[in-house]
Write a protein that holds these residues in place. Structure first.
Motif: not given
Length: 283
Positions: A145-148, A179-180, A185-187, A189-193
């Motif tokens: 659990l962290m803050n992106a 926002g996104r 958050f973009q980083l 999202r990249s890890l998830i992608a």
């Protein structure tokens, strides 16, 4: 109001709950910030089963609460009583956890260990990285659990190198107002992608108020990035709220279903992904 239980596929999993019990039954940690609501473990299990049946949820992952420190007994016993076919657990351990302790956990349905940058905890990121080879031997993973916005940049390279899965809790706890496009958050999202990490699309209520529209864009962005790395969890029974208001689970679930929509994606997030990550047998 919840009206959509029929939309959940068979075998759906609530991937993030906590289980509680009175101090006399399972001793609480001296350093806790609050006491749990009253009730014996059997009472809480009965409440949870009623909760699950109401929403068509067949499986769950019990995440050990810091209220009990590193004594995982209440979580181990909850998994045992719920049954290994329907439940798994996430433990809290320290950096110096022994092989014997990890073995006992793995044999008892524990599939991961958790560290917490938001509320504090007993496991460090350095400790988790050092522990990873031992977790791999036992089929376990790391949950965080962290803050992106605050933490993801310092974690990302390690996450990519991890020999075990890394699961980010609670949508990565992003700054929703940014926002996104926000860098952290973009980083995430990249890890998830890339498939380098997993994310629990849980606990929107901790970041915004019902009807959780503010969280919709972040959830949608992560599902779009890679639905094969997304999970859903309720965060029931809503403890350590801080300034957040306790939600109605049906409202959380209804909001999520409105965002995700596609039946094939729901099957993936609620059933197939938990089977893959937590080792549930296909129905």
């Amino acid at each position: 109001m919840w009206k959509s239980a029929e939309r959940l596929p068979a075998g759906s999993c609530d991937c993030h709950i906590h289980m509680l019990a009175d101090d006399a039954e399972f001793p609480l940690w001296e350093g806790r910030v609050e006491d749990p609501p009253a009730g014996k473990l059997d009472d809480w299990i009965a409440r949870f089963r009623s909760h699950s049946e109401s929403f068509g949820l067949d499986r769950t992952v019990v995440v050990h609460s810091i209220l009990y420190g590193s004594d995982n007994s209440v979580t181990l016993e909850a998994v045992r009583r719920l049954g290994y076919s329907a439940a798994r657990g996430i433990a809290l351990v320290g950096d110096s956890v022994t092989d014997a302790e990890l073995d006992k956990s793995a044999e008892s349905g524990i599939v991961g260990v958790r560290l917490n940058y938001v509320h504090g905890g007993i496991l460090s990121w350095e400790g988790a990285c050092a522990m990873a080879p031992r977790l791999l031997e036992r089929g376990m993973h790391v949950q965080i659990l962290m803050n992106a916005r605050l933490h993801i940049e310092s974690l990302a390279d390690d996450v990519r190198r991890m020999p075990v899965p890394v699961v980010f809790d609670h949508i990565g706890w992003p700054d929703l107002s940014a926002g996104r496009g926000e860098t952290g958050f973009q980083l995430l999202r990249s890890l998830i992608a890339e498939g380098s990490a997993w994310v629990k699309l849980s606990a929107a209520y901790r970041m915004c108020q019902a009807p959780y529209d503010l969280a919709a864009d972040a959830i949608e962005a992560l599902v779009e990035a890679n639905p094969e790395r997304c999970l859903w969890g309720s965060d029931w029974p809503y403890i350590m709220l801080g300034n957040a208001a306790a939600p109605e689970t049906g409202d959380l679930l209804s909001a999520f279903l409105e965002i995700v929509g596609k039946r094939s994606t729901l099957e993936r997030i609620f059933v197939e992904n938990p089977e893959k990550l937590y080792g549930f047998d296909p129905l």
